[in-house]
Motif scaffolding. Structure first.
Motif, mmCIF file in Angstrom:
data_model
loop_
_atom_site.group_PDB
_atom_site.id
_atom_site.type_symbol
_atom_site.label_atom_id
_atom_site.label_comp_id
_atom_site.label_asym_id
_atom_site.label_seq_id
_atom_site.Cartn_x
_atom_site.Cartn_y
_atom_site.Cartn_z
ATOM 1 N N TYR A 1 0.823 -1.219 0.000
ATOM 2 C CA TYR A 1 0.000 0.000 0.000
ATOM 3 C C TYR A 1 0.860 1.273 0.000
ATOM 4 O O TYR A 1 0.381 2.346 -0.365
ATOM 5 N N LEU A 2 2.122 1.126 0.418
ATOM 6 C CA LEU A 2 2.991 2.298 0.497
ATOM 7 C C LEU A 2 3.163 2.946 -0.882
ATOM 8 O O LEU A 2 3.259 2.259 -1.909
ATOM 9 N N ASP A 3 3.206 4.277 -0.858
ATOM 10 C CA ASP A 3 3.429 5.102 -2.052
ATOM 11 C C ASP A 3 2.225 5.180 -2.981
ATOM 12 O O ASP A 3 2.321 5.765 -4.068
ATOM 13 N N LEU A 4 1.080 4.557 -2.572
ATOM 14 C CA LEU A 4 -0.137 4.755 -3.358
ATOM 15 C C LEU A 4 -0.732 6.114 -3.001
ATOM 16 O O LEU A 4 -0.562 6.626 -1.893
ATOM 17 N N SER A 5 -1.439 6.693 -3.958
ATOM 18 C CA SER A 5 -2.146 7.937 -3.650
ATOM 19 C C SER A 5 -3.311 7.621 -2.719
ATOM 20 O O SER A 5 -3.685 6.454 -2.523
ATOM 21 N N LEU A 6 -3.910 8.655 -2.135
ATOM 22 C CA LEU A 6 -5.057 8.459 -1.252
ATOM 23 C C LEU A 6 -6.186 7.763 -2.001
ATOM 24 O O LEU A 6 -6.806 6.819 -1.489
ATOM 25 N N HIS A 7 -6.441 8.207 -3.225
ATOM 26 C CA HIS A 7 -7.533 7.614 -4.010
ATOM 27 C C HIS A 7 -7.268 6.148 -4.314
ATOM 28 O O HIS A 7 -8.167 5.301 -4.214
ATOM 29 N N ASP A 8 -5.991 5.856 -4.717
ATOM 30 C CA ASP A 8 -5.670 4.461 -5.041
ATOM 31 C C ASP A 8 -5.731 3.579 -3.793
ATOM 32 O O ASP A 8 -6.087 2.398 -3.866
ATOM 33 N N VAL B 1 -7.808 4.010 -1.198
ATOM 34 C CA VAL B 1 -9.235 3.758 -0.957
ATOM 35 C C VAL B 1 -9.763 2.748 -1.962
ATOM 36 O O VAL B 1 -10.487 1.797 -1.613
ATOM 37 N N SER B 2 -9.406 2.945 -3.230
ATOM 38 C CA SER B 2 -9.901 2.054 -4.286
ATOM 39 C C SER B 2 -9.445 0.618 -4.046
ATOM 40 O O SER B 2 -10.231 -0.334 -4.184
ATOM 41 N N ASN B 3 -8.160 0.432 -3.648
ATOM 42 C CA ASN B 3 -7.647 -0.918 -3.407
ATOM 43 C C ASN B 3 -8.313 -1.569 -2.196
ATOM 44 O O ASN B 3 -8.550 -2.787 -2.178
ATOM 45 N N LEU B 4 -8.605 -0.760 -1.179
ATOM 46 C CA LEU B 4 -9.301 -1.316 -0.016
ATOM 47 C C LEU B 4 -10.679 -1.830 -0.400
ATOM 48 O O LEU B 4 -11.114 -2.903 0.048
ATOM 49 N N ILE B 5 -11.385 -1.064 -1.248
ATOM 50 C CA ILE B 5 -12.725 -1.486 -1.689
ATOM 51 C C ILE B 5 -12.616 -2.732 -2.548
ATOM 52 O O ILE B 5 -13.403 -3.681 -2.418
ATOM 53 N N LEU B 6 -11.611 -2.730 -3.445
ATOM 54 C CA LEU B 6 -11.417 -3.899 -4.310
ATOM 55 C C LEU B 6 -11.156 -5.158 -3.496
ATOM 56 O O LEU B 6 -11.558 -6.259 -3.885
ATOM 57 N N ASP B 7 -10.472 -4.977 -2.356
ATOM 58 C CA ASP B 7 -10.158 -6.130 -1.512
ATOM 59 C C ASP B 7 -11.257 -6.425 -0.497
ATOM 60 O O ASP B 7 -11.104 -7.303 0.352
ATOM 61 N N GLY B 8 -12.349 -5.631 -0.565
ATOM 62 C CA GLY B 8 -13.486 -5.889 0.309
ATOM 63 C C GLY B 8 -13.365 -5.303 1.696
ATOM 64 O O GLY B 8 -14.166 -5.643 2.579
ATOM 65 N N HIS B 9 -12.418 -4.433 1.926
ATOM 66 C CA HIS B 9 -12.238 -3.823 3.242
ATOM 67 C C HIS B 9 -12.997 -2.502 3.287
ATOM 68 O O HIS B 9 -12.400 -1.414 3.341
ATOM 69 N N ALA C 1 -11.951 1.529 4.213
ATOM 70 C CA ALA C 1 -12.091 2.559 3.185
ATOM 71 C C ALA C 1 -12.934 3.716 3.709
ATOM 72 O O ALA C 1 -12.628 4.894 3.481
ATOM 73 N N GLU C 2 -14.032 3.374 4.440
ATOM 74 C CA GLU C 2 -14.890 4.402 5.034
ATOM 75 C C GLU C 2 -14.104 5.250 6.032
ATOM 76 O O GLU C 2 -14.293 6.466 6.123
ATOM 77 N N GLN C 3 -13.201 4.586 6.754
ATOM 78 C CA GLN C 3 -12.402 5.304 7.744
ATOM 79 C C GLN C 3 -11.510 6.359 7.068
ATOM 80 O O GLN C 3 -11.393 7.500 7.529
ATOM 81 N N LEU C 4 -10.878 5.970 5.949
ATOM 82 C CA LEU C 4 -10.037 6.929 5.211
ATOM 83 C C LEU C 4 -10.884 8.068 4.658
ATOM 84 O O LEU C 4 -10.451 9.227 4.645
ATOM 85 N N TYR C 5 -12.072 7.729 4.190
ATOM 86 C CA TYR C 5 -12.993 8.735 3.643
ATOM 87 C C TYR C 5 -13.293 9.802 4.693
ATOM 88 O O TYR C 5 -13.288 11.006 4.391
ATOM 89 N N ARG C 6 -13.493 9.362 5.914
ATOM 90 C CA ARG C 6 -13.810 10.317 6.979
ATOM 91 C C ARG C 6 -12.552 11.042 7.473
ATOM 92 O O ARG C 6 -12.555 12.250 7.664
ATOM 93 N N ASP C 7 -11.446 10.263 7.674
ATOM 94 C CA ASP C 7 -10.232 10.869 8.235
ATOM 95 C C ASP C 7 -9.636 11.940 7.320
ATOM 96 O O ASP C 7 -9.129 12.964 7.798
ATOM 97 N N TRP D 1 -17.767 8.226 -6.564
ATOM 98 C CA TRP D 1 -17.186 7.790 -7.844
ATOM 99 C C TRP D 1 -16.154 6.681 -7.610
ATOM 100 O O TRP D 1 -16.135 5.676 -8.324
ATOM 101 N N LEU D 2 -15.265 6.875 -6.625
ATOM 102 C CA LEU D 2 -14.245 5.880 -6.331
ATOM 103 C C LEU D 2 -14.869 4.531 -5.978
ATOM 104 O O LEU D 2 -14.451 3.483 -6.473
ATOM 105 N N LYS D 3 -15.898 4.613 -5.129
ATOM 106 C CA LYS D 3 -16.450 3.359 -4.624
ATOM 107 C C LYS D 3 -17.201 2.585 -5.702
ATOM 108 O O LYS D 3 -17.006 1.374 -5.835
ATOM 109 N N ILE D 4 -18.052 3.277 -6.503
ATOM 110 C CA ILE D 4 -18.818 2.517 -7.510
ATOM 111 C C ILE D 4 -17.879 1.986 -8.588
ATOM 112 O O ILE D 4 -18.112 0.908 -9.158
ATOM 113 N N SER D 5 -16.771 2.727 -8.892
ATOM 114 C CA SER D 5 -15.808 2.236 -9.894
ATOM 115 C C SER D 5 -15.118 0.988 -9.379
ATOM 116 O O SER D 5 -14.950 0.008 -10.116
#
Length: 694
Positions: free
Chosen positions: A546-553, A555-563, A567-573, A583-587
């Motif tokens: 996960y290191l060096d990924l952007s914030l969006h990537d 979040v997107s990877n967490l959703i892709l992995d079912g976490h 992902a919601e925590q990052l969205y709020r923090d 947009w990130l989540k539905i994609s």
């Protein structure tokens, strides 16, 4: 009645010669020439004499005297010889005098006895001393050959590009050769020497015995040899009075002659007449002269060109005469007058009785903007003469900055050089000076110098960004440039391997941004630090990078992995805007194929991006079934597009008719196929007709 043939003397059977005085030598020599060391330059050049060379007295009055005369005996210059014991004198092609000392040192003077430079013929020559020496000329330049006390030969073929060469040893040589000469054949310089009745040829790698073709077996031992000026012919004199003449390659004999004189000659030289087919060898003894030769071969001559003639006049400082010749011959300025004026100016700067201002003004008045004149070359000569201020004044007349700057650097006028380089607009020139200053000055002085030159400072910063990052930091610190220091630390953080090092660099950047009162950059960097720490925990928890990924990537990877909770925590923090997060989540859900979670998410609350994106993403992933679930929920103004995307043209037509929008009706019609969508087409056409009636 006078006898007109009275002064002609027979030469052989069919020829006669006479001699007469062309002019009287103007010198008044008290010494006999045979007691002096003498060297005459070719083509009627100057004559050098060293008097009293053999005396051992050390008193000033007994010191040897070096004198240089013109070819007619006019004294040009003289100096007492204060250096070492001289063995040989010789002239270069450019009329510089070479003085070869016993220790192998060669001193070079111009024809006015002004010292130019010196060089050594090497340690071996220094240790064994010079027995004999010769100065020779080849296509490479002027060379020097040495016979040492160890009976070994060393030579250089070009004194201006000194490369010393030790020649192979002659087997069994226990005494000096009776005679020797330097030859040049096929661009290779070789030494020919005689020991008794044997001839040896030394080239780069070997010593070989040679025998001249047609040499009489009873010729005897060799006493003297002479090579022609062009190295094509060779003459040998033996102790029986026999003279052999042939090609210097030793492959062909031209002729032979028996002089019947057995004593060694004082001198033996080749004599060749211009534009004739005759060549001969002139042999002299104390009271006798002999000419031997044939007339069967054609000889090519290279005479002095006008350029060489002008150079010789310039060397003698006869500038007005040289200019008059140029004007008479109508030579171009660059070829003639400009070249002579440049030489005059180089001589002028040596005159110490005039002030720098007077000399600079006189040179500029005479030269002006004459084509082909390089003021930088004249300035360099002034600097070499120790007149730095004069050199700087002359450089003011040099229009080419590229010529000014190198000399200013050489004179250690670096700050002036920097100003000139900046004025030129040539960035490469500025870089050259800046890097020179960097090596010349201490760090603090260097930085302060750049502070006064914004252009140079900017270019140096660009250089440091690519070559010396730490120096860039020092520059920003000196300027208290906290904004750029913050940027520097951010950039540096990416070169850190460990997460702690990266976080530390970013924290430094935060501190600098706050000092620069750039709260936006400071907050953004703090968020990056928080993200890095969070990514490290995610990487540890889920064993995925996960290191060096952007914030969006992230979040997107967490959703892709079912976490989804993480992902919601990052969205709020990180306070990701609602629209961006949706947009990130539905994609990500569509990429994962988690249509159930996507439908659940669509019902969690009112979508901030509407429901058309749900339709579009579902269609993009080839799932019209899911897309149809969202089409009815799309806002009225987007409903036609949504139904067309899911392929429901009938509902699309109803929506367009309901809106009474002709553009939408035409859009739906453009998607219809006549064979399958007849009812829809008719319905739309009726609606359009009703609209037209109104």
């Amino acid at each position: 009645m006078d006898c007109y043939t009275a002064n002609w003397n027979p030469l052989g059977e069919d020829a006669f010669y006479r001699k007469f005085e062309l002019y009287t030598m103007e010198w008044n020599l008290k010494e006999d020439l045979q007691d002096c060391l003498v060297a005459a330059a070719p083509y009627g050049g100057p004559i050098a004499l060293l008097k009293n060379n053999s005396r051992k007295e050390k008193s000033p009055s007994a010191r040897p005297l070096l004198e240089i005369y013109s070819a007619s005996g006019l004294l040009l210059a003289s100096i007492p010889w204060k250096s070492g014991q001289l063995v040989q004198l010789g002239w270069t092609a450019s009329e510089d005098l070479l003085c070869i000392q016993e220790d192998g040192t060669v001193l070079i003077y111009n024809l006015f006895c002004e010292f130019k430079r010196h060089f050594s013929m090497g340690n071996e020559v220094l240790q064994n001393h010079v027995l004999e020496a010769k100065v020779f000329h080849t296509e490479y330049g002027t060379g020097v050959a040495i016979l040492t006390g160890a009976y070994r030969f060393s030579l250089t073929t070009n004194i201006d590009d000194l490369k010393l060469r030790r020649m192979p040893e002659v087997p069994g040589l226990q005494k000096p050769p009776s005679c020797w000469a330097v030859l040049s054949q096929d661009r290779v310089t070789i030494v020919l020497l005689a020991v008794g009745q044997d001839l040896y040829l030394l080239d780069n790698t070997s010593c070989s015995v040679v025998t001249p073709p047609g040499m009489s077996p009873s010729a005897g031992a060799y006493l003297q040899m002479a090579v022609s000026f062009n190295y094509r012919c060779l003459a040998l004199f033996t102790d029986t009075g026999y003279i052999w003449m042939g090609l210097a390659t030793l492959k062909e004999k031209l002729c032979e002659f028996n002089s019947t004189i057995r004593s060694p000659p004082k001198q033996m030289v080749w004599c060749m007449r211009p534009r004739s087919r005759q060549r001969a060898v002139v042999v002299t003894w104390d009271r006798q002269l002999m000419v031997a030769g044939n007339s069967t071969e054609c000889i090519q001559y290279k005479r002095l060109t006008i350029e060489v003639l002008l150079d010789r006049l310039v060397l003698r400082r006869l500038y007005p005469l040289a200019i008059r010749i140029c004007e008479y011959l109508r030579l171009s300025e660059i070829q003639g007058v400009s070249r002579i004026l440049a030489h005059w100016a180089c001589y002028k700067v040596q005159q110490k009785d005039k002030s720098d201002e007077e000399v600079a003004h006189a040179i500029n008045q005479k030269l002006g903007d004459t084509p082909g004149i390089s003021y930088s070359e004249i300035a360099a000569r002034a600097y070499d003469c120790g007149r730095t201020e004069l050199a700087i004044k002359l450089l003011e007349y040099e229009p080419r900055s590229g010529e000014q700057v190198p000399l200013l650097l050489k004179m250690k006028r670096s700050k002036l050089a920097l100003s000139k380089a900046i004025e030129s607009g040539d960035t490469d020139l500025v870089y050259t000076v800046v890097l020179h200053l960097k090596n010349e000055l201490n760090r603090g002085t260097f930085f302060m110098t750049l502070q006064n030159q914004p252009v140079a400072l900017s270019l140096y910063r660009q250089f440091c960004k690519h070559q010396e990052r730490e120096t860039l930091k020092d520059l920003y610190n000196q300027d208290d440039n906290h904004q750029e220091l913050g940027n520097f630390h951010v950039h540096s953080s990416y070169s850190e391997k460990r997460i702690e090092g990266r976080v530390g660099a970013l924290q430094n950047a935060v501190d600098e941004y706050y000092k620069a009162k750039n709260e936006f950059a400071a907050k953004a960097t703090e968020d990056q630090i928080k993200l890095l720490r969070l990514q490290r925990h995610l990487q540890e928890d889920f064993d995925k990078p996960y290191l060096d990924l952007s914030l969006h990537d992230t979040v997107s990877n967490l959703i892709l992995d079912g976490h989804h909770k993480r992902a919601e925590q990052l969205y709020r923090d990180f306070k990701i805007p609602d629209k961006r997060y949706w947009w990130l989540k539905i994609s990500a859900l569509a990429n994962r194929g988690d249509w159930e979670e996507m439908e659940k998410f669509s019902k969690s609350k009112k979508s901030p991006i509407g429901y058309l994106p749900f339709v579009e993403i579902s269609v993009k992933h080839h799932n019209r079934y899911e897309a149809k679930k969202y089409a009815p929920r799309v806002t009225p103004e987007q409903r036609v597009k949504a139904f067309v995307l899911v392929g429901d043209l009938d509902q699309a037509a109803d929506a367009a008719i309901e809106h009474k929008n002709e553009t939408e009706m035409n859009f739906v019609l453009s998607k219809c196929t006549a064979s399958t969508d007849t009812a829809v087409v008719e319905k739309l056409n009726r609606a359009r007709a009703q609209l037209l009636k109104k």
